[in-house]
Design a protein around this motif. Structure first.
Motif: not given
Length: 195
Positions: A113-116, A137-145, A149-155, A171-174
């Motif tokens: 919860k703290l991380e999210l 344009p499209g640069e905010i996608q870098e932050a979203m990506d 990328a650092v979601g526990d499931d992906r790691i 938390g999960s990537s999603a």
């Protein structure tokens, strides 16, 4: 780093002033390999983190390379800015008393919860500057990506080939993407209430 830190501090000063609170700016320490912090040794394995004992954000500069090479994020300056804004989000949690309120609860659920919430706070920061023509344009996608990328499931999947949600702390990537987006789209601190 100092520009992102400055704009995040400015935003938090304004948010806390609305409720009559003052905001003490965190310190920033950039390091490579290892350094000492008020919370003990800070190493590259720990990566970027916030220490509430000395009100300092510790950024391992090599983490930004790992974000792309190890975690598969597309990278870029907005991805790096997200990481800084996330850590400043932890400082804001400390300033708001959120960390104190759960200090005795060391469960993974509280950690997540703290991380999210820190992800949502990073989204608030991005919202606060989006009309200043900072993002291309499209640069905010870098932050979203980067958030995904650092979601526990992906790691876990990258490191062990398996996913075990019982051991998650961030938390999960999603989920990380959802909470960053809540902050970014709403611009409201109230949208970031994970507790």
């Amino acid at each position: 780093a100092s520009t992102v830190l400055g704009s995040a501090n400015s935003m938090w000063s304004q948010i806390l002033a609305q409720t009559g609170q003052s905001y003490t700016e965190p310190k920033l320490v950039l390091f490579r390999a290892a350094t000492e912090s008020g919370c003990g040794g800070a190493t590259s394995e720990v990566g970027p983190h916030y220490c509430p004992l000395d009100n300092t954000v510790y950024l391992d500069e090599t983490f930004f390379d790992e974000l792309t090479s190890r975690f598969g994020a597309q990278g870029g300056d907005v991805a790096e800015a997200y990481v800084i804004a996330h850590e400043v989000g932890h400082h804001a949690q400390n300033e708001l008393g959120i960390m104190d309120s759960i200090r005795n609860d060391q469960s993974n659920e509280s950690s997540i919860k703290l991380e999210l919430q820190a992800d949502c706070f990073a989204g608030l920061w991005a919202h606060s500057i989006r009309d200043q023509q900072v993002f291309e344009p499209g640069e905010i996608q870098e932050a979203m990506d980067a958030a995904a990328a650092v979601g526990d499931d992906r790691i876990q999947e990258r490191v062990t080939g398996q996913i075990s949600s019982e051991t998650w702390t961030h938390g999960s990537s999603a989920d990380r993407l959802v909470w960053f987006t809540k902050g970014y789209e709403s611009g409201l601190r109230s949208a970031c209430n994970t507790f």
